[in-house]
Design an enzyme around this catalytic site. Structure first.
Site, short mmCIF file in Angstrom:
data_model
loop_
_atom_site.label_atom_id
_atom_site.label_comp_id
_atom_site.label_asym_id
_atom_site.label_seq_id
_atom_site.Cartn_x
_atom_site.Cartn_y
_atom_site.Cartn_z
N HIS A 20 0.84 -1.14 0.09
CA HIS A 20 0.18 -0.02 -0.04
C HIS A 20 0.89 1.31 0.09
O HIS A 20 2.03 1.27 0.47
CB HIS A 20 -1.02 -0.13 1.37
CG HIS A 20 -0.06 0.17 2.55
ND1 HIS A 20 0.50 1.23 3.08
CD2 HIS A 20 0.05 -0.95 3.46
CE1 HIS A 20 0.96 0.76 4.15
NE2 HIS A 20 0.76 -0.72 4.50
N GLU A 93 -2.43 -7.49 7.44
CA GLU A 93 -1.02 -7.14 8.00
C GLU A 93 -0.89 -8.06 9.42
O GLU A 93 -1.90 -8.34 10.01
CB GLU A 93 -0.59 -5.69 8.40
CG GLU A 93 0.66 -5.28 8.87
CD GLU A 93 1.80 -6.00 8.37
OE1 GLU A 93 2.16 -7.08 8.32
OE2 GLU A 93 2.56 -5.20 7.55
#
Length: 212
Positions: A20, A93
């Site tokens: 990202h 994550e």
């Protein structure tokens, strides 16, 4: 899994792994796990640049971690490629638990014993968090399911530092400790081919040429 030198005789499933874009926590190098932080203005520009780079690739599907920073990054690619975004919890994550939002130095000051254990043992987890060894199992299962769905095709996976490092570690047949020896920039691209007959091959790592 085959480890021979012979070239695999099947068409691979190509995983384009996009980290990202920049967030306020990545700027300050803070632990960013399950917290839903947004992209910065620079992060949005990075996501747009990555999308322009990917527009020339033959991407068949887009899969994203469900967190805001990955979904926002994936939306730029989705617009450029004309594809929907599929959320996959397997690529979320690591849960950094009590260290969420801290810098490494702050975490060490708060709990030096736990930090020293964490950096030396992938089975050790942050307080209330997730060990890298557990992440490896989760991401491996998500990869296998993804390859089963999209065998022989090219999939953009918009995810985070640890899942990308984990997929590279697994492709190279490296120990989990290898995660401590890799660096990934925001909005970087990494490519891994997964062959139906077993092997994985890393084609690119931490490519940021689209951000120049």
């Amino acid at each position: 899994m085959s480890t021979g030198w012979g070239a695999p005789d099947t068409s691979p499933t190509r995983l384009l792994l996009l980290r990202h874009g920049q967030t306020p926590l990545s700027v300050e190098r803070r632990f960013a796990g399950r917290g839903d932080v947004p992209l910065t203005e620079a992060g949005r520009a990075q996501a747009a640049a990555a999308a322009r780079r990917l527009a020339g690739r033959g991407v068949d599907a887009i899969v994203s971690s469900p967190l805001l920073r990955t979904r926002s990054t994936a939306e730029y690619a989705a617009e450029a490629l004309g594809l929907p975004v599929e959320a996959d919890d397997g690529f979320v994550e690591t849960d950094f638990g009590a260290w969420e939002g801290m810098t490494f130095a702050e975490a060490r000051e708060h709990d030096p014993v736990a930090v020293d254990r964490w950096v030396s043992d992938p089975r050790a987890a942050p307080p209330g968090g997730e060990a890298f060894a557990s992440v490896s199992l989760r991401v491996g299962a998500a990869r296998d399911a993804l390859v089963e769905r999209y065998r022989g095709r090219t999939v953009l996976v918009v995810t985070h530092v640890t899942p990308i490092k984990t997929l590279v570690q697994q492709a190279l047949l490296a120990p989990v400790q290898a995660l401590y020896r890799m660096h990934l920039d925001t909005a970087s691209l990494t490519e891994v081919d997964v062959y139906a007959d077993g092997p994985m091959v890393m084609r690119a790592f931490n490519d940021t040429s689209h951000l120049a």
